[in-house]
Each structure stands twice: as structure tokens, then as C-alpha cells.
Write a protein that holds these residues in place. Sequence first.
Motif, short mmCIF file in Angstrom:
data_model
loop_
_atom_site.label_atom_id
_atom_site.label_comp_id
_atom_site.label_asym_id
_atom_site.label_seq_id
_atom_site.Cartn_x
_atom_site.Cartn_y
_atom_site.Cartn_z
N LEU A 1 -12.65 -34.03 85.69
CA LEU A 1 -11.20 -34.19 85.95
C LEU A 1 -10.35 -33.20 85.03
O LEU A 1 -9.44 -32.52 85.48
N ARG A 2 -10.67 -33.33 83.54
CA ARG A 2 -9.83 -32.47 82.66
C ARG A 2 -9.95 -30.89 82.95
O ARG A 2 -8.89 -30.21 82.71
N ALA B 1 -7.07 -26.25 84.73
CA ALA B 1 -7.11 -25.08 85.93
C ALA B 1 -6.02 -25.14 86.73
O ALA B 1 -5.24 -24.02 87.13
N ILE B 2 -5.53 -26.40 87.20
CA ILE B 2 -4.28 -26.47 88.20
C ILE B 2 -3.23 -26.08 87.33
O ILE B 2 -2.31 -25.56 87.87
N ALA B 3 -2.92 -26.54 86.24
CA ALA B 3 -1.85 -26.45 85.53
C ALA B 3 -1.76 -24.67 85.15
O ALA B 3 -0.61 -24.43 85.40
N ALA C 1 0.40 -30.16 80.36
CA ALA C 1 0.20 -30.60 81.74
C ALA C 1 -1.22 -30.34 82.12
O ALA C 1 -1.80 -31.13 83.16
N GLY C 2 -1.89 -29.64 81.39
CA GLY C 2 -3.55 -29.32 81.64
C GLY C 2 -4.00 -30.52 81.04
O GLY C 2 -5.66 -30.41 81.07
N LEU D 1 1.44 -33.47 83.80
CA LEU D 1 1.05 -32.96 84.85
C LEU D 1 2.08 -33.48 85.93
O LEU D 1 2.55 -32.67 86.59
N VAL D 2 2.24 -34.86 86.12
CA VAL D 2 3.20 -35.32 86.95
C VAL D 2 4.64 -34.86 86.71
O VAL D 2 5.53 -34.52 87.67
N ASP D 3 5.03 -35.05 85.42
CA ASP D 3 6.31 -34.50 84.96
C ASP D 3 6.50 -33.16 85.28
O ASP D 3 7.50 -32.54 85.89
N SER D 4 5.66 -32.26 85.07
CA SER D 4 5.76 -30.82 85.15
C SER D 4 5.86 -30.20 86.53
O SER D 4 6.41 -29.59 86.97
N LEU D 5 5.19 -31.27 87.35
CA LEU D 5 5.26 -30.82 88.90
C LEU D 5 6.60 -31.33 89.45
O LEU D 5 6.92 -30.64 90.44
#
Length: 154
Positions: free
Chosen positions: A53-54, A59-61, A70-71, A77-81
Motif C-alpha cells: 500500500l505505502r 508512486a501515485i502521489a 500525500a505519499g 492523499l485524499v486532501d491533495s486529490l
Amino acid sequence: MNGTARVRVATLVPGLAGRGVLLAAPDDAERVRRALVDGGFAVAEVAGPAAGLREAQAAIARALRLPETAGRNLDALVDSLRDLATWWPDDERVALLWPGAEELVEGDLPGFLTLTEILRAATDDLWRGGGPGDRQFETVAFVRRHGVRALGDA
């Protein structure tokens, strides 16, 4: 969105499974990428497979040019998206391509489900009808096996 109509990835690439997070066979990656670029999407691509997961979250961030927090923190991550317009100010349509997603499916299925739910929610949250700051955002996860068929086989 400056008069730009919303175009779903599934409309540009018929045969993909899912909504918000679509599944595609790795052999179709170039076809999907080309259709998205031709459809006006900016394309961000996750670099390399991740079995945890991490690792996948980081990698997604990175692919989406989100803040480092966010990574490593799911709330960040939710807030950054939610603030995707901040990180992609010149792109009203953003598609995340996630090659090797089956590594996470096979290595950490709950982690895959957590990340895909966050990405799917972002797809819904970022579009409020086409106003300023709205973004079209969708993810295509490339998965071998697990019932995902190549587009030519669909």
C-alpha cells in the motif's frame, strides 16, 4: 471548465471495466494512452509496480505531482486529490495510468481496494458540473489476469 464538455475515459476507450478506476490489460496501455491524449487528457503515469500500500501510494502521489505527505498519509492523499487543480492548474482533464497494478492486487488486496476507493472518490468529488476549479479525473489500472481481458478480446 471553459465550456469543455465532460468526457469519460470509458467513452474514449470502450471496453474498459469499472467507473472512476477502470481496469485494462497491459497490452492495451499504448492504445489507452493515445486515446486519452487525443481526447484532451493530461496523462500522469505511475512509475513501476508496487506490492504494498505505502509503496503504491507514494508512486501515485509522485505521478500526480502531489505533496510528499500525500505519499505517506492517506488523509493527505485524499486532501491533495481534492486540490488537484492546484497541482495541475493548466489541465482540466487528468488521467492517471497505473501500470503493474496487479502487483498490489496480488501482494496487498486490501491496500489496492483502499487506494482505488480513494481514487474513485476523487473522480466523483472533483467534478461538480464544470465550474472553475473542476477537474475530470480518472484512473486506468493495468492488470494481468483477474478477469481483465484485452480490448481486442472484449
